[in-house]
Design an enzyme around this catalytic site. Structure first.
Site, short mmCIF file in Angstrom:
data_model
loop_
_atom_site.label_atom_id
_atom_site.label_comp_id
_atom_site.label_asym_id
_atom_site.label_seq_id
_atom_site.Cartn_x
_atom_site.Cartn_y
_atom_site.Cartn_z
N HIS A 100 0.95 -1.25 -0.09
CA HIS A 100 0.28 -0.01 -0.22
C HIS A 100 0.82 1.20 -0.02
O HIS A 100 0.65 2.05 -0.78
CB HIS A 100 -0.97 -0.05 1.29
CG HIS A 100 -1.85 1.09 1.43
ND1 HIS A 100 -3.27 1.06 0.84
CD2 HIS A 100 -1.50 2.38 1.97
CE1 HIS A 100 -3.54 2.46 1.27
NE2 HIS A 100 -2.82 3.15 1.72
N GLU A 101 1.71 1.43 0.79
CA GLU A 101 2.72 2.31 1.23
C GLU A 101 3.56 2.65 -0.35
O GLU A 101 3.90 3.80 -0.77
CB GLU A 101 3.62 2.36 2.30
CG GLU A 101 2.69 2.41 3.48
CD GLU A 101 1.72 3.64 3.70
OE1 GLU A 101 1.81 4.60 2.97
OE2 GLU A 101 0.88 3.38 4.33
N HIS A 108 1.94 4.69 -2.99
CA HIS A 108 1.93 6.16 -2.73
C HIS A 108 3.45 6.62 -3.07
O HIS A 108 3.61 7.76 -3.70
CB HIS A 108 2.08 6.28 -1.16
CG HIS A 108 0.50 6.20 -0.72
ND1 HIS A 108 -0.65 6.79 -1.23
CD2 HIS A 108 -0.01 5.71 0.51
CE1 HIS A 108 -1.87 6.57 -0.82
NE2 HIS A 108 -1.50 5.71 0.37
#
Length: 447
Positions: A18-19, A22
């Site tokens: 997920h990170e 980003h």
């Protein structure tokens, strides 16, 4: 130890992916990334690569990517073009949306790995019916082959579960067309209109009393220090009679045990082809306003039924990829439907799970094998992606909501409005986490 390790691997992989979503899009957009953190709290391990500090922290319930931003502190004039707040609204949308999208992409990859080994579909055939359950009252019987729910054809067990849940979410009654095991057409009607509130809530949690698994009246597992172990029962024992009455199936045996808390049952078993008599005294366990018996023994699945109910299809790499995309979409849309039904009150909020349930299921699926564990990871990855897209301030979806408002208004949402929204979001998220933990503890201590 298996449960803890499986949980840490799951959270570590899902949060990292997920990170990274980003991080990658931020770097592609020219934004300076100051820190990439997995976990929260004081860093346990820190290292630097280029201009980014990478950290591993002890609280494994999330992570974050900290980007250069004038709202969080002074920024050198030379770095102003690389600050997040100075990017176009489209770039900010892309950076924020990249995290949830990364989770959905991860789910596709995980499903792809599993499906490349073959796709197993469980036919909508009833293997067993829990005695005295809503399904039993509706007349469902082992061997029923479901054809449709409220006129809508179903071709898999997952499709059956969703159709039943969707039907009961919108009405008090659903009609299920089946073919009985002897081939005769029949109709089963699930009616929850007159159920007590507690039973109705269980039904809306999906606990209808149907399973695609058919079991034999043969002991398949025994819990340590249980009534079954104290009675001398062994794995492989075939149940023949209880108090002189023939045991016709595992479901009937369960009824006998439930109705005999603390009372001795004279049990006739067959062990290695030889008859044997034992006495078992079920433990008492609170259920509602009364008590039920429990001996701590599990049945043996029927291998012939498992082979009949399972449809395994070999897929090419390309077919597996398309099936993985379809399964991810189906899982995401089901999650959104469930969430919508919860919001309007048609489905119980008891469906929400927290870290304890996730850890428990992680351990169980890890013990079942890689396929089950990877499917579990894919399901949780989809859930994380969907959750983060919800329009709640402090979540990615909340930030996206601000940016959409900025596009409509032609100017950013005021910092004051964002601050108020953040406080509301933290309260909502905190309440959601407390509720999920409460559900976990209820499952753990309430059986």
């Amino acid at each position: 130890m298996t449960t803890l390790l499986a949980f840490l691997v799951a959270i570590g992989l899902l949060v990292t992916f997920h990170e990274l979503g980003h991080y990658w899009v931020a770097k592609l957009s020219g934004v300076k990334v100051l820190r990439f953190s997995i976990g929260f709290g004081r860093p346990l391990v820190t290292w630097r690569r280029g201009e980014t500090e990478w950290t591993l922290c002890p609280i494994p319930l999330g992570g974050y990517v900290r980007m250069l931003d004038e709202r969080e502190g002074p920024v050198d004039a030379a770095d102003l073009p690389r600050a997040f707040n100075n990017q176009s609204v489209y770039k900010r949308i892309a950076i924020v949306a990249a995290g949830p999208i990364a989770n959905l992409v991860l789910a596709v990859l995980l499903y792809w790995v599993v499906l490349a080994q073959g796709q197993e579909l469980i036919r909508p055939w009833v293997g067993s019916v829990t005695p005295q359950s809503t399904a039993a009252v509706a007349g469902f019987k082992s061997g029923d082959r479901v054809e449709s729910v409220d006129g809508k054809a179903v071709d898999s067990w997952q499709g059956l579960r969703l159709a039943l849940l969707e039907g009961l979410a919108g009405a008090d009654k659903v009609t299920v067309e089946v073919k009985a095991e002897n081939g005769a057409a029949a109709r089963r009607v699930l009616d929850v209109s007159r159920l007590p509130e507690e039973e109705r809530e269980r039904v809306l949690n999906g606990q209808i009393g149907l399973s695609p698994i058919r079991v034999l009246p043969v002991i398949g597992g025994i819990e340590p220090a249980s009534a079954a172990e104290r009675a001398g029962l062994k794995v492989g024992d075939k149940l023949v009679a209880a108090d002189g009455q023939a045991v016709k199936g595992w479901e009937g045996w369960v009824v006998t045990v439930h109705n005999s808390p603390g009372r001795e049952i004279v049990l006739s078993v067959e062990r290695a082809g030889k008859p044997l008599k034992l006495t078992v005294r079920p433990d008492s366990r609170r259920s509602g306003d009364g008590f039920v018996g429990r001996i701590g023994a599990a049945p043996t699945p029927d291998p012939a039924w498992r082979k009949a109910v399972s449809d395994v299809r070999d897929l090419s790499i390309g077919q597996a990829a398309l099936a993985a995309v379809s399964k991810t979409w189906e899982t995401a849309s089901t999650s959104l439907k469930l969430l919508g039904w919860m919001v309007v009150g048609n489905v119980s909020w008891g469906n929400i799970s927290g870290p304890l349930t996730i850890a428990s299921v992680a351990g169980q699926t890890a013990e079942q094998g890689w396929d089950a564990y990877l499917e579990f990871l894919a399901l949780i990855s989809v859930s994380i992606g969907i959750l983060n897209l919800l329009p709640i301030p402090v979540l990615d979806g909340g930030h996206l909501m601000y940016y959409v408002a900025e596009l409509i208004k032609g100017k950013p949402v005021s910092e004051r409005a964002q601050l108020v929204g953040q406080k509301i979001g933290l309260l909502l998220l905190g309440a959601l986490m407390i509720f999920a933990l409460f559900n976990d503890l209820s499952r753990l201590f309430g059986g």
